[in-house]
Design a protein around this motif. Structure first.
Motif, PDB file in Angstrom:
ATOM      1  N   ALA A 110     -14.516   7.887 -26.102  1.00  0.00           N
ATOM      2  CA  ALA A 110     -15.307   7.439 -24.727  1.00  0.00           C
ATOM      3  C   ALA A 110     -14.473   7.581 -23.555  1.00  0.00           C
ATOM      4  CB  ALA A 110     -15.970   5.805 -24.747  1.00  0.00           C
ATOM      5  N   ALA A 111     -13.053   7.475 -23.894  1.00  0.00           N
ATOM      6  CA  ALA A 111     -12.030   7.627 -22.647  1.00  0.00           C
ATOM      7  C   ALA A 111     -12.142   8.943 -22.143  1.00  0.00           C
ATOM      8  CB  ALA A 111     -10.691   7.383 -23.319  1.00  0.00           C
ATOM      9  N   PHE A 112     -12.820   9.971 -22.808  1.00  0.00           N
ATOM     10  CA  PHE A 112     -13.038  11.286 -22.235  1.00  0.00           C
ATOM     11  C   PHE A 112     -14.207  11.400 -21.614  1.00  0.00           C
ATOM     12  CE2 PHE A 112      -9.907  12.055 -25.426  1.00  0.00           C
ATOM     13  CZ  PHE A 112      -9.220  12.811 -25.139  1.00  0.00           C
ATOM     14  N   LEU A 113     -15.039  10.280 -21.450  1.00  0.00           N
ATOM     15  CA  LEU A 113     -16.394  10.502 -20.302  1.00  0.00           C
ATOM     16  C   LEU A 113     -15.897  10.319 -19.055  1.00  0.00           C
ATOM     17  CD1 LEU A 113     -18.692   8.041 -22.338  1.00  0.00           C
ATOM     18  CD2 LEU A 113     -18.762  10.424 -22.162  1.00  0.00           C
ATOM     19  N   PRO A 114     -16.431  11.073 -18.139  1.00  0.00           N
ATOM     20  CA  PRO A 114     -15.861  11.127 -16.752  1.00  0.00           C
ATOM     21  C   PRO A 114     -15.901   9.898 -16.001  1.00  0.00           C
ATOM     22  CG  PRO A 114     -18.169  11.848 -16.931  1.00  0.00           C
ATOM     23  CD  PRO A 114     -17.881  11.686 -18.385  1.00  0.00           C
ATOM     24  N   ASP A 115     -16.469   8.966 -16.133  1.00  0.00           N
ATOM     25  CA  ASP A 115     -16.210   7.667 -15.247  1.00  0.00           C
ATOM     26  C   ASP A 115     -15.206   7.015 -16.084  1.00  0.00           C
ATOM     27  OD1 ASP A 115     -18.026   7.297 -17.344  1.00  0.00           O
ATOM     28  OD2 ASP A 115     -18.505   5.286 -16.778  1.00  0.00           O
ATOM     29  N   ARG A 116     -15.277   6.985 -17.236  1.00  0.00           N
ATOM     30  CA  ARG A 116     -13.855   6.441 -18.162  1.00  0.00           C
ATOM     31  C   ARG A 116     -12.702   6.930 -17.701  1.00  0.00           C
ATOM     32  NH1 ARG A 116     -14.885   1.727 -17.742  1.00  0.00           N
ATOM     33  NH2 ARG A 116     -16.575   2.564 -16.442  1.00  0.00           N
ATOM     34  N   ALA A 117     -12.492   8.349 -17.858  1.00  0.00           N
ATOM     35  CA  ALA A 117     -11.390   8.908 -17.244  1.00  0.00           C
ATOM     36  C   ALA A 117     -11.039   8.686 -15.855  1.00  0.00           C
ATOM     37  CB  ALA A 117     -11.460  10.517 -17.703  1.00  0.00           C
ATOM     38  N   GLY A 118     -12.149   8.456 -14.929  1.00  0.00           N
ATOM     39  CA  GLY A 118     -11.800   8.170 -13.654  1.00  0.00           C
ATOM     40  C   GLY A 118     -11.123   6.931 -13.540  1.00  0.00           C
ATOM     41  N   ALA A 119     -11.604   5.834 -14.244  1.00  0.00           N
ATOM     42  CA  ALA A 119     -10.936   4.377 -14.192  1.00  0.00           C
ATOM     43  C   ALA A 119      -9.694   4.721 -14.661  1.00  0.00           C
ATOM     44  CB  ALA A 119     -11.720   3.288 -15.052  1.00  0.00           C
ATOM     45  N   THR A 120      -9.201   5.361 -15.669  1.00  0.00           N
ATOM     46  CA  THR A 120      -7.987   5.322 -16.191  1.00  0.00           C
ATOM     47  C   THR A 120      -7.051   6.017 -14.778  1.00  0.00           C
ATOM     48  OG1 THR A 120      -8.691   5.992 -18.374  1.00  0.00           O
ATOM     49  CG2 THR A 120      -6.501   6.616 -17.886  1.00  0.00           C
ATOM     50  N   ALA A 121      -7.463   7.228 -14.361  1.00  0.00           N
ATOM     51  CA  ALA A 121      -6.841   7.856 -13.205  1.00  0.00           C
ATOM     52  C   ALA A 121      -6.444   6.888 -11.972  1.00  0.00           C
ATOM     53  CB  ALA A 121      -7.703   8.975 -12.711  1.00  0.00           C
ATOM     54  N   LEU A 122      -7.266   5.816 -11.909  1.00  0.00           N
ATOM     55  CA  LEU A 122      -7.094   4.778 -10.809  1.00  0.00           C
ATOM     56  C   LEU A 122      -5.996   3.758 -11.124  1.00  0.00           C
ATOM     57  CD1 LEU A 122      -9.862   6.076  -9.812  1.00  0.00           C
ATOM     58  CD2 LEU A 122     -10.552   3.856  -8.943  1.00  0.00           C
ATOM     59  N   ARG A 123      -5.890   3.626 -12.455  1.00  0.00           N
ATOM     60  CA  ARG A 123      -4.680   2.434 -12.962  1.00  0.00           C
ATOM     61  C   ARG A 123      -3.491   2.972 -12.494  1.00  0.00           C
ATOM     62  NH1 ARG A 123      -8.160   2.861 -17.614  1.00  0.00           N
ATOM     63  NH2 ARG A 123      -9.498   1.043 -17.601  1.00  0.00           N
ATOM     64  N   VAL A 181       0.724  -1.090   0.052  1.00  0.00           N
ATOM     65  CA  VAL A 181      -0.020   0.019   0.228  1.00  0.00           C
ATOM     66  C   VAL A 181       0.794   1.362  -0.040  1.00  0.00           C
ATOM     67  CG1 VAL A 181      -1.910   1.162   1.066  1.00  0.00           C
ATOM     68  CG2 VAL A 181      -1.737  -1.301   1.256  1.00  0.00           C
ATOM     69  N   THR A 182       2.099   1.367   0.394  1.00  0.00           N
ATOM     70  CA  THR A 182       3.062   2.161   0.595  1.00  0.00           C
ATOM     71  C   THR A 182       3.732   2.498  -0.459  1.00  0.00           C
ATOM     72  OG1 THR A 182       4.630   0.745   1.670  1.00  0.00           O
ATOM     73  CG2 THR A 182       3.347   2.084   3.092  1.00  0.00           C
ATOM     74  N   GLU A 183       3.421   1.717  -1.670  1.00  0.00           N
ATOM     75  CA  GLU A 183       4.055   2.193  -2.909  1.00  0.00           C
ATOM     76  C   GLU A 183       3.766   3.315  -3.492  1.00  0.00           C
ATOM     77  OE1 GLU A 183       6.191   0.658  -5.275  1.00  0.00           O
ATOM     78  OE2 GLU A 183       7.072  -0.587  -3.617  1.00  0.00           O
ATOM     79  N   PRO A 184       4.492   4.142  -4.065  1.00  0.00           N
ATOM     80  CA  PRO A 184       4.125   5.514  -4.844  1.00  0.00           C
ATOM     81  C   PRO A 184       2.917   5.493  -5.657  1.00  0.00           C
ATOM     82  CG  PRO A 184       6.496   5.582  -4.774  1.00  0.00           C
ATOM     83  CD  PRO A 184       6.094   4.089  -4.129  1.00  0.00           C
ATOM     84  N   ALA A 185       2.748   4.406  -6.524  1.00  0.00           N
ATOM     85  CA  ALA A 185       1.766   4.280  -7.273  1.00  0.00           C
ATOM     86  C   ALA A 185       0.461   4.035  -6.872  1.00  0.00           C
ATOM     87  CB  ALA A 185       2.347   3.148  -8.608  1.00  0.00           C
ATOM     88  N   MET A 186       0.576   3.073  -5.823  1.00  0.00           N
ATOM     89  CA  MET A 186      -0.702   2.546  -5.120  1.00  0.00           C
ATOM     90  C   MET A 186      -1.265   3.799  -4.238  1.00  0.00           C
ATOM     91  SD  MET A 186      -2.613   0.286  -4.750  1.00  0.00           S
ATOM     92  CE  MET A 186      -2.155  -0.908  -5.415  1.00  0.00           C
ATOM     93  N   LEU A 187      -0.464   4.535  -3.568  1.00  0.00           N
ATOM     94  CA  LEU A 187      -0.893   5.746  -2.924  1.00  0.00           C
ATOM     95  C   LEU A 187      -1.476   6.558  -3.697  1.00  0.00           C
ATOM     96  CD1 LEU A 187       2.156   6.355  -0.225  1.00  0.00           C
ATOM     97  CD2 LEU A 187      -0.136   5.417   0.279  1.00  0.00           C
ATOM     98  N   ARG A 188      -0.918   6.924  -5.032  1.00  0.00           N
ATOM     99  CA  ARG A 188      -1.479   7.906  -6.225  1.00  0.00           C
ATOM    100  C   ARG A 188      -3.010   7.274  -6.484  1.00  0.00           C
ATOM    101  NH1 ARG A 188      -2.527   7.170 -10.596  1.00  0.00           N
ATOM    102  NH2 ARG A 188      -0.989   5.350 -11.138  1.00  0.00           N
ATOM    103  N   SER A 189      -3.117   6.175  -6.757  1.00  0.00           N
ATOM    104  CA  SER A 189      -4.209   5.301  -7.194  1.00  0.00           C
ATOM    105  C   SER A 189      -5.382   5.824  -5.945  1.00  0.00           C
ATOM    106  CB  SER A 189      -3.927   4.093  -7.320  1.00  0.00           C
ATOM    107  OG  SER A 189      -5.300   3.271  -7.802  1.00  0.00           O
ATOM    108  N   ALA A 190      -5.000   5.291  -4.980  1.00  0.00           N
ATOM    109  CA  ALA A 190      -5.801   5.385  -3.635  1.00  0.00           C
ATOM    110  C   ALA A 190      -6.368   7.033  -3.655  1.00  0.00           C
ATOM    111  CB  ALA A 190      -5.136   5.185  -2.335  1.00  0.00           C
ATOM    112  N   VAL A 191      -5.506   8.074  -3.497  1.00  0.00           N
ATOM    113  CA  VAL A 191      -5.898   9.664  -3.720  1.00  0.00           C
ATOM    114  C   VAL A 191      -6.673   9.703  -4.694  1.00  0.00           C
ATOM    115  CG1 VAL A 191      -5.028  11.548  -3.735  1.00  0.00           C
ATOM    116  CG2 VAL A 191      -3.839  10.123  -2.349  1.00  0.00           C
ATOM    117  N   ALA A 192      -6.353   9.003  -6.021  1.00  0.00           N
ATOM    118  CA  ALA A 192      -7.313   9.294  -7.193  1.00  0.00           C
ATOM    119  C   ALA A 192      -8.481   8.646  -6.912  1.00  0.00           C
ATOM    120  CB  ALA A 192      -6.441   8.740  -8.317  1.00  0.00           C
ATOM    121  N   ALA A 193      -8.670   7.523  -6.231  1.00  0.00           N
ATOM    122  CA  ALA A 193     -10.143   6.815  -6.098  1.00  0.00           C
ATOM    123  C   ALA A 193     -10.796   8.054  -5.201  1.00  0.00           C
ATOM    124  CB  ALA A 193      -9.978   5.537  -5.303  1.00  0.00           C
TER     125      ALA A 193
END
Length: 251
Positions: A200-213, A139-151
């Motif tokens: 479709a990648a520019f739709l809000p929920d699809r962009a949100g899913a990308t932000a979490l990856r 969980v302390t990995e930078p990428a995972m922390l970024r994903s958690a904040v993005a969520a």
């Protein structure tokens, strides 16, 4: 504006927290996000972890797909619900400055969902790590922390977006009837259609899913940070539309 906003925020907070349906939506959101996410990790987490394109955030946050429904209902109850309960006139008499009224309403809704998601997201990640054991990404990995904040930020911004759209529609059933099928069915399906996949990648929920990856897919037209910017743009644009409509239309 500042002297009006503080009392408006206080009034909106009292209205929101006095509705049992709002607390029920928040509880369903937390249980849905954490419960479904943990269940998915427990059932297929080990199998997914062995896949070459494995992204732990996609598995852990699978419950967000269902959490959308609770967030949408909450957003509609806080906004279009005023029109259905015929309390909008009294609210606007109490806060005649409509910009302050809208800002207070959006602020309270955003804070409620922010707090709920700030609880649900770490709970999901910590439990998922315990279930997966050594195969889990720390969980302390930078990428995972970024994903958690993005969520957390994504769900909060989605709430603001849905509240603005509900203010535009001004009807509880109409807003839910539009938003739930769009985010739960239509938008995910559009991403699977090759002709409109990139748009479709520019739709809000699809962009949100990308932000979490943790890492972008080859089919993604932008990375996680840009994706979060897209979600912010949707929230801001819808806010401008809701403010313009509230300013020029009668209650």
């Amino acid at each position: 504006m500042r002297t009006v906003l503080a009392p408006a925020l206080r009034a909106e907070w009292i209205k929101a927290t006095s509705l049992r349906s709002i607390w029920l939506c928040l509880a369903i959101f937390v249980v849905g996000v954490a419960g479904i996410g943990i269940a998915v990790v427990a059932s297929i987490g080990d199998v997914e972890a062995r896949q070459p394109d494995y992204d732990p955030s996609t598995v852990a946050f699978y419950g967000l797909n269902f959490g959308h429904v609770a967030v949408i209902v909450l957003a509609v109850l806080l906004t279009a619900g005023e029109y259905n309960r015929h309390t909008i006139h009294a609210s606007l008499v109490a806060v005649p400055k409509r910009a302050a009224f809208l800002a207070a309403k959006l602020g309270v809704g955003a804070v409620l969902v922010l707090l709920a998601s700030a609880f649900a997201v770490p709970l999901t990640l910590l439990t998922a790590r315990a279930v997966l054991g050594p195969t889990a990404v720390p969980v302390t990995e930078p990428a995972m922390l970024r994903s958690a904040v993005a969520a957390v930020l994504y769900v909060t911004l989605l709430t603001v977006l849905c509240m603005n759209i509900a203010m535009l529609i001004r009807n509880q059933a109409g807003a839910i009837g539009l938003l739930v099928p769009f985010f739960f069915l239509l938008s995910p399906l559009l991403e699977l259609v090759p002709v409109v996949q990139e748009a479709a990648a520019f739709l809000p929920d699809r962009a949100g899913a990308t932000a979490l990856r943790l890492e972008s897919r080859p089919t993604d037209p932008f990375g996680p940070l840009t994706a979060m910017g897209v979600v912010i743009c949707w929230a801001v644009a819808s806010g401008i539309g809701a403010w313009a409509a509230l300013r020029h239309r009668d209650a």
